[in-house]
Motif scaffolding. Sequence first.
Motif, PDB file in Angstrom:
ATOM      1  N   ARG A 121       0.832  -1.209   0.000  1.00 27.37           N
ATOM      2  CA  ARG A 121       0.000   0.000   0.000  1.00 27.37           C
ATOM      3  C   ARG A 121       0.860   1.250   0.000  1.00 27.37           C
ATOM      4  O   ARG A 121       0.615   2.197  -0.743  1.00 27.37           O
ATOM      5  CB  ARG A 121      -0.889   0.010   1.244  1.00 27.37           C
ATOM      6  CG  ARG A 121      -2.293  -0.450   0.989  1.00 27.37           C
ATOM      7  CD  ARG A 121      -3.097  -0.397   2.268  1.00 27.37           C
ATOM      8  NE  ARG A 121      -3.489   0.963   2.614  1.00 27.37           N
ATOM      9  CZ  ARG A 121      -3.902   1.341   3.829  1.00 27.37           C
ATOM     10  NH1 ARG A 121      -3.959   0.443   4.798  1.00 27.37           N
ATOM     11  NH2 ARG A 121      -4.246   2.577   4.067  1.00 27.37           N
ATOM     12  N   LEU A 127       3.707   1.602  -1.142  1.00 28.18           N
ATOM     13  CA  LEU A 127       4.395   1.769  -2.433  1.00 28.18           C
ATOM     14  C   LEU A 127       3.415   2.017  -3.568  1.00 28.18           C
ATOM     15  O   LEU A 127       3.794   2.026  -4.732  1.00 28.18           O
ATOM     16  CB  LEU A 127       5.220   0.512  -2.745  1.00 28.18           C
ATOM     17  CG  LEU A 127       6.352   0.180  -1.770  1.00 28.18           C
ATOM     18  CD1 LEU A 127       7.064  -1.099  -2.194  1.00 28.18           C
ATOM     19  CD2 LEU A 127       7.345   1.331  -1.689  1.00 28.18           C
ATOM     20  N   HIS A 128       2.148   2.216  -3.223  1.00 32.57           N
ATOM     21  CA  HIS A 128       1.110   2.484  -4.215  1.00 32.57           C
ATOM     22  C   HIS A 128       0.960   1.360  -5.223  1.00 32.57           C
ATOM     23  O   HIS A 128       0.719   1.600  -6.411  1.00 32.57           O
ATOM     24  CB  HIS A 128       1.389   3.807  -4.953  1.00 32.57           C
ATOM     25  CG  HIS A 128       1.428   4.985  -4.047  1.00 32.57           C
ATOM     26  ND1 HIS A 128       2.615   5.552  -3.625  1.00 32.57           N
ATOM     27  CD2 HIS A 128       0.456   5.686  -3.440  1.00 32.57           C
ATOM     28  CE1 HIS A 128       2.348   6.560  -2.809  1.00 32.57           C
ATOM     29  NE2 HIS A 128       1.051   6.657  -2.676  1.00 32.57           N
ATOM     30  N   GLY A 129       1.131   0.115  -4.764  1.00 33.67           N
ATOM     31  CA  GLY A 129       0.941  -1.018  -5.669  1.00 33.67           C
ATOM     32  C   GLY A 129      -0.516  -1.149  -6.058  1.00 33.67           C
ATOM     33  O   GLY A 129      -1.386  -1.104  -5.198  1.00 33.67           O
ATOM     34  N   LEU A 160      -1.198   4.779   6.476  1.00 40.74           N
ATOM     35  CA  LEU A 160      -1.781   3.456   6.651  1.00 40.74           C
ATOM     36  C   LEU A 160      -2.874   3.464   7.716  1.00 40.74           C
ATOM     37  O   LEU A 160      -3.673   2.546   7.793  1.00 40.74           O
ATOM     38  CB  LEU A 160      -0.695   2.434   7.031  1.00 40.74           C
ATOM     39  CG  LEU A 160       0.403   2.218   5.977  1.00 40.74           C
ATOM     40  CD1 LEU A 160       1.537   1.379   6.538  1.00 40.74           C
ATOM     41  CD2 LEU A 160      -0.173   1.564   4.729  1.00 40.74           C
ATOM     42  N   PRO A 173      -1.025   6.827   1.615  1.00 42.35           N
ATOM     43  CA  PRO A 173       0.443   6.880   1.591  1.00 42.35           C
ATOM     44  C   PRO A 173       0.937   8.008   0.686  1.00 42.35           C
ATOM     45  O   PRO A 173       0.580   8.053  -0.487  1.00 42.35           O
ATOM     46  CB  PRO A 173       0.810   5.504   1.008  1.00 42.35           C
ATOM     47  CG  PRO A 173      -0.330   4.624   1.367  1.00 42.35           C
ATOM     48  CD  PRO A 173      -1.554   5.501   1.318  1.00 42.35           C
ATOM     49  N   PHE A 232       6.092  -1.251  -8.304  1.00 38.02           N
ATOM     50  CA  PHE A 232       4.767  -0.950  -7.770  1.00 38.02           C
ATOM     51  C   PHE A 232       4.358   0.490  -8.048  1.00 38.02           C
ATOM     52  O   PHE A 232       3.188   0.811  -8.102  1.00 38.02           O
ATOM     53  CB  PHE A 232       4.695  -1.259  -6.264  1.00 38.02           C
ATOM     54  CG  PHE A 232       4.315  -2.681  -5.982  1.00 38.02           C
ATOM     55  CD1 PHE A 232       4.537  -3.666  -6.918  1.00 38.02           C
ATOM     56  CD2 PHE A 232       3.726  -3.037  -4.783  1.00 38.02           C
ATOM     57  CE1 PHE A 232       4.191  -4.980  -6.681  1.00 38.02           C
ATOM     58  CE2 PHE A 232       3.369  -4.360  -4.526  1.00 38.02           C
ATOM     59  CZ  PHE A 232       3.596  -5.327  -5.478  1.00 38.02           C
ATOM     60  N   GLY A 233       5.346   1.360  -8.202  1.00 37.40           N
ATOM     61  CA  GLY A 233       5.040   2.746  -8.510  1.00 37.40           C
ATOM     62  C   GLY A 233       4.738   2.963  -9.985  1.00 37.40           C
ATOM     63  O   GLY A 233       4.508   4.085 -10.417  1.00 37.40           O
TER      64      GLY A 233
END
Lengths: 256, 262
Positions: free
Chosen positions: A153, A155-157, B62, B80, B109-110
């Motif tokens: 989360r 890492l904005h996956g 989070l 985030p 992931f970015g």
Amino acid sequence: MSRAGRILLPLLGAVLFLLAWEVAVRILGVRPIMLPPPSAILHELSTAPLWFAEQAVYTTLITLAGFAMAAVLGVAFSILIVEWAVLERILFPLFVALNSVPKVAVAPLFIIWFGTGSEPKIAIAFLIAVFAVVIDSALGLRSVPADTLDLARALHGSRFKVLVRIKLYCALPHIFAGLKVAMSLALVGAIVGEFVSSGRGLGYVILTAQGQFDTARVFAAIAILGVLGVVLIGALDVVERYALPWRHRVAPGSGH
Amino acid sequence: MGRADASQPIIVSRDLTKRFGGRAGLTALDRISLDVREGEFVALLGPSGCGKSTFLRCLAGLEQPTEGELLFDGRPIQGPPQGLGIAFQRDALLDWFDVLQNVLLPAEFGGLRVRDHEPRARELLRMVGLQDFAHVYPSALSGGMRQRVAICRSLLLEPRLLLMDEPFGALDAMTRDQLNADLHRIWADRRMTTLFVTHSITEAVFLSTRVVVFSPRPGRVAENVVLDLPAHRTLALREEPEFLRYARGFRALFETMGLIHG
């Protein structure tokens, strides 16, 4: 354990079991129609090896077809219910209810629907096997540690990346555990299907031999089924080792 | 994203309160007010269960605060934030990827081009002495090596804000010393704003430019001390009088809070 030990020790166990069986039957004077000695079963197999092989191949193909369907649809279904809670609430109780119906009881219905070819047998093998796949892969998809999900989360996956880069990998050991159970169950399903209606396969062999009190032939078919089960599960073990290299090897085979 | 003025704090926390389990639930954080400026290394020091990790999780987006205000670059943290690096006590490495792929995870992931970041990933691994382990699975590494990989991963995209939640808590004392020295060297080199949760007084004083002490249940800021210690530090600093003076001070504070008994 050494490679030889991994193969030889189970083999030794099987040989000892057969020897004990042979000796016991001879000493106690058991009638062959009740329990034939292993030597008689071997003799039965040697009279028509090709015919037995043909029946075994048919049953194997039914099993594999049912298993493949269970694997693909089972994993797909588990992804759906894990990713969309609403779907789980709608579908999972229904799925459990359907699974609680004894498949043997539904088998005759499948003959009506699909005829007497391979389809009803594959359908039964699939139905019996799919539950294990769904339960185990859903468990696996949910087994991702909380901080790994936090990391994803942070890492904005995207949801898709989290699924294919984290959840599915995390689930793989569970999926394979489910697949092994499913494989045995698919074999059961194939035999059940052949019991209900068939002119081929090991289930058919057992049923017709039983009708003729040919106990040796029944046992010959059962022996093949035993070996078949071991081989199919063993094959899955090999696939698993290649699919999960990080569990078995220190470094990936090739750089990138 | 407009870079904030240098005099402007990068993090502003105003009366941040976090409660779990509704109105009658547990208050984890009670009116935390804290500013962090760009380039600071702030240790959040306190006993287990004092809410320091919860505070960090709020910063990481989070957790959502129950009350109060939490700003990053002048804007409220809703998820985030961009430019965030994060490391946990459990290294959270992905066992099925090799070391290099793990370090590159933030790029992947970015949604960035992973290939573009590979030189940077290899440079980070070199910096922590793991250049020969790029294509090894994490399961083959020791706990200290794994945590180094996790630190490289957190630094891959040159984060403006680095959040570390007891990253060395599960390591043996010697490995921990080494990683303290490594982390200090990296921070002294690039001065990324860092918030570091720990319950070790020694670790807090050695690493940080400022120590914020949390009191337990509910978490409050009990003390906020800017350290007057040299910018470049070696482990030997821990035997110097000024270091020991700070350490003794925090220990005394813990004693008055009834947390340790001498």
